[in-house]
Design a protein around this motif. Structure first.
Motif, PDB file in Angstrom:
ATOM      1  N   PRO A  93      22.573   5.195  25.383  1.00 15.72           N
ATOM      2  CA  PRO A  93      23.088   3.831  25.253  1.00 15.72           C
ATOM      3  C   PRO A  93      23.161   3.071  26.579  1.00 15.72           C
ATOM      4  O   PRO A  93      23.237   1.841  26.572  1.00 15.72           O
ATOM      5  CB  PRO A  93      24.494   4.033  24.675  1.00 15.72           C
ATOM      6  N   GLN A  94      23.165   3.790  27.698  1.00 16.65           N
ATOM      7  CA  GLN A  94      23.295   3.125  28.989  1.00 16.65           C
ATOM      8  C   GLN A  94      22.117   2.180  29.231  1.00 16.65           C
ATOM      9  O   GLN A  94      20.959   2.570  29.104  1.00 16.65           O
ATOM     10  CB  GLN A  94      23.391   4.153  30.114  1.00 16.65           C
ATOM     11  N   ASN A  95      22.429   0.929  29.558  1.00 20.70           N
ATOM     12  CA  ASN A  95      21.422  -0.107  29.818  1.00 20.70           C
ATOM     13  C   ASN A  95      20.528  -0.360  28.610  1.00 20.70           C
ATOM     14  O   ASN A  95      19.362  -0.721  28.754  1.00 20.70           O
ATOM     15  CB  ASN A  95      20.560   0.269  31.031  1.00 20.70           C
ATOM     16  N   ALA A  96      21.088  -0.145  27.419  1.00 24.86           N
ATOM     17  CA  ALA A  96      20.361  -0.456  26.180  1.00 24.86           C
ATOM     18  C   ALA A  96      21.234  -1.325  25.275  1.00 24.86           C
ATOM     19  O   ALA A  96      21.137  -1.261  24.045  1.00 24.86           O
ATOM     20  CB  ALA A  96      19.949   0.823  25.472  1.00 24.86           C
ATOM     21  N   ASP A  97      22.099  -2.137  25.871  1.00 27.94           N
ATOM     22  CA  ASP A  97      23.117  -2.887  25.135  1.00 27.94           C
ATOM     23  C   ASP A  97      22.582  -3.737  23.986  1.00 27.94           C
ATOM     24  O   ASP A  97      23.219  -3.809  22.929  1.00 27.94           O
ATOM     25  CB  ASP A  97      23.905  -3.776  26.100  1.00 27.94           C
ATOM     26  N   PRO A  98      21.451  -4.420  24.113  1.00 30.64           N
ATOM     27  CA  PRO A  98      21.003  -5.288  23.015  1.00 30.64           C
ATOM     28  C   PRO A  98      20.795  -4.558  21.687  1.00 30.64           C
ATOM     29  O   PRO A  98      20.880  -5.172  20.628  1.00 30.64           O
ATOM     30  CB  PRO A  98      19.673  -5.861  23.540  1.00 30.64           C
ATOM     31  N   ILE A  99      20.536  -3.262  21.742  1.00 32.40           N
ATOM     32  CA  ILE A  99      20.367  -2.490  20.501  1.00 32.40           C
ATOM     33  C   ILE A  99      21.672  -2.420  19.736  1.00 32.40           C
ATOM     34  O   ILE A  99      21.689  -2.462  18.501  1.00 32.40           O
ATOM     35  CB  ILE A  99      19.862  -1.059  20.811  1.00 32.40           C
ATOM     36  N   PHE A 100      22.792  -2.334  20.452  1.00 28.32           N
ATOM     37  CA  PHE A 100      24.083  -2.003  19.844  1.00 28.32           C
ATOM     38  C   PHE A 100      24.948  -3.226  19.549  1.00 28.32           C
ATOM     39  O   PHE A 100      26.132  -3.091  19.261  1.00 28.32           O
ATOM     40  CB  PHE A 100      24.829  -1.036  20.769  1.00 28.32           C
ATOM     41  N   THR A 101      24.383  -4.417  19.621  1.00 29.17           N
ATOM     42  CA  THR A 101      25.096  -5.626  19.231  1.00 29.17           C
ATOM     43  C   THR A 101      24.893  -5.883  17.737  1.00 29.17           C
ATOM     44  O   THR A 101      24.007  -5.287  17.104  1.00 29.17           O
ATOM     45  CB  THR A 101      24.582  -6.841  20.018  1.00 29.17           C
ATOM     46  N   LYS A 102      25.700  -6.815  17.184  1.00 28.58           N
ATOM     47  CA  LYS A 102      25.551  -7.141  15.765  1.00 28.58           C
ATOM     48  C   LYS A 102      24.170  -7.730  15.504  1.00 28.58           C
ATOM     49  O   LYS A 102      23.530  -7.430  14.484  1.00 28.58           O
ATOM     50  CB  LYS A 102      26.637  -8.108  15.329  1.00 28.58           C
TER      51      LYS A 102
END
Length: 506
Positions: A93-102
């Protein structure tokens, strides 16, 4: 009022998703060394970016996939390549934030459930599964987006990849979300869908000439885990899953028991799935106890238990074997009398076990007795004691006769059941041979230490020591009972003799 979110159970999730064979349980990305970094500077390899460069790549990929939903701008191979690269980045998940947004979860779900391409759909599902596993907050995002009906509809596909991926997505929504499980059953027919998928697996197990899909076992395990969680969280709808039972029984009896850990998937998940189901339902009794061989299921469960006692230590017993004991107890409860007799013959102490103190031999009944008092496995301990009590017709006297007062006393005391008077006698009788009711051992096989009899002075000193010890325990509040010696003295049931007293001897 809206349903409150379920509490997260990370330890169970970690256990359920620990399979190294799963394509979704990927290893952590290792930091690139200097040599790799130099190579990347000239020709970046897919998924090898880290830090801000990784974040920029993920942001760009998600942006492309999102725009593609509004107006097609990617060729099929470009779309699949983007999802494949995103899957690699999403493993950490580190530096992959756009995947984990709504917005990211919505983009992935729309590709997963609206794409006309099955390949694209499954690629998106893999990224979605990883995201929901790694970031619990994304599960509620998925539920809020309302994709349950689409997921259940796709679960109908006669395809093991779809079964594996969609079952896992729905399974993850049963943790830490407000998902309406009753609606899954009533509106989206998830019970019927799961039953159909289990029927396919059962048919495969009994028709060896059918081609085997490499995803067969993994899909089965995900279906069973989903079944378990739904029936655990929504007990009012358990009866909807009763038609699953015959297929689970077929799979249990047809599957091969592993030589290492016998309750590794799929065996353990098959057993767990039965735990919440209504095994007493009349319309499935023929499946549990077929007329031509009515103890086939009981035999398989006992075989699993016997294999498990050799394979699991204390640290694994609680989470692994407790469910198996619970299912055996349920099968015994609803079994015909001849099957009950067979189970008791396998699990209750035999005459051979009574040649020494019960629980000392290496047999399965002795293993059960030892673990019925195991302090580090409280759930297994209680499950075994309840099973042994059931096999004694829930009669305290039979229970003591079967397992000995030493093993029975704690269970009876904790449930406020009266201890039978015959258990306090010095002897019992079984098969014409006297039995010590405390240890359960035949008296004629007992070994006594060769010690000289205590002298009167030694007896007196021992009595005084016990009297003082009893008084100290009372003074410290550890016990509240009256000292029996003091009580006897107050009631005049003995008298203190003078020092020069000599007993008459004939």
């Amino acid at each position: 009022m809206p349903e409150q979110p379920r509490q997260e159970r990370p330890s169970r999730l970690k256990r359920l998703f620990s399979s190294q064979n799963s394509p979704l349980s990927s290893p952590k990305l290792k930091p690139a060394g200097k040599e790799v970094e130099m190579a990347q500077a000239n020709q970046p390899a897919m998924g090898n970016l880290v830090g801000p460069e990784k974040l920029a790549a993920v942001t760009e990929l998600m942006s492309k996939l999102s725009k593609d939903l509004e107006a097609i701008c990617l060729l099929p191979q470009q779309r699949d390549a983007a999802l494949e690269e995103l899957k690699i980045y999403g493993r950490n998940p580190q530096n992959a934030d756009p995947i984990f947004t709504k917005e990211g979860i919505e983009t992935l779900a729309r590709h997963a459930f609206h794409s006309p391409s099955s390949k694209t759909s499954r690629n998106a599902l893999r990224v979605l599964c990883n995201a929901m596993l790694l970031k619990p907050d994304t599960r509620q995002m998925f539920v809020d987006l309302g994709f349950e009906s689409k997921a259940c509809n796709q679960l109908k596909n006669d395809n093991r990849d779809d079964e594996f991926l969609v079952s896992r997505v729905i399974f993850l929504t049963t943790y830490n979300t407000t998902v309406d499980i009753e609606a899954l059953v009533d509106k989206h027919n998830i019970a019927g869908i799961i039953t159909k998928n289990l029927e396919r697996h059962a048919k495969q197990s009994t028709t060896p000439e059918l081609p085997i899909d490499p995803m067969q076992e993994m899909a089965l395990v995900e279906t069973l885990k989903l079944l378990f969680n739904i029936t655990h969280h929504c007990k009012d709808k358990v009866s909807s899953f009763t038609p699953c039972i015959p297929h689970i029984v077929t799979l249990l009896c047809q599957s091969t028991i592993g030589s290492g850990k016998p309750l590794d998937p799929p065996m353990g998940t098959l057993v767990n799935a039965l735990l919440n189901l209504e095994l007493g339902a009349k319309d499935i009794q023929a499946a549990l106890f077929p007329q031509e061989e009515n103890n086939v299921l009981a035999s398989r469960l006992v075989e699993l238990l016997n294999a498990s006692k050799k394979s699991y230590g204390n640290e694994e017993l609680e989470n692994t074997v407790t469910a198996l004991v619970g299912v055996i107890r349920a099968i015994h409860e609803y079994a015909p009398e001849d099957v009950k007799a067979w189970v008791r013959g396998q699990l209750l102490p035999t005459e051979d076990d009574r040649n020494e103190v019960l629980g000392r031999s290496g047999t399965l009944p002795s293993w059960l007795l030892r673990n019925s008092t195991n302090p580090v496995t409280p759930q297994l301990r209680d499950a075994i004691s309840e099973l042994l009590f059931d096999m004694s017709d829930r009669d305290a006297t039979k229970f003591v006769d079967n397992v000995g007062y030493g093993f029975a006393s704690g269970f009876l005391f904790n449930r406020n059941l009266p201890i039978p008077q015959n258990a306090q006698e010095a002897f019992a009788n079984a098969g014409g041979r006297d039995v010590n009711p405390i240890t359960g051992q035949f008296l004629d096989t007992e070994k006594h230490p060769e010690m000289p009899e205590m002298t009167d002075d030694e007896k007196e000193r021992e009595a005084e020591r016990l009297y003082v010890l009893f008084e100290r325990l009372r003074a410290n509040g550890l016990i509240t009972a009256e000292n029996p010696v003091r009580t006897a003295q107050q009631e005049g049931r003995f008298e203190e003799l003078p020092d020069d007293y000599e007993e008459d001897v004939d």
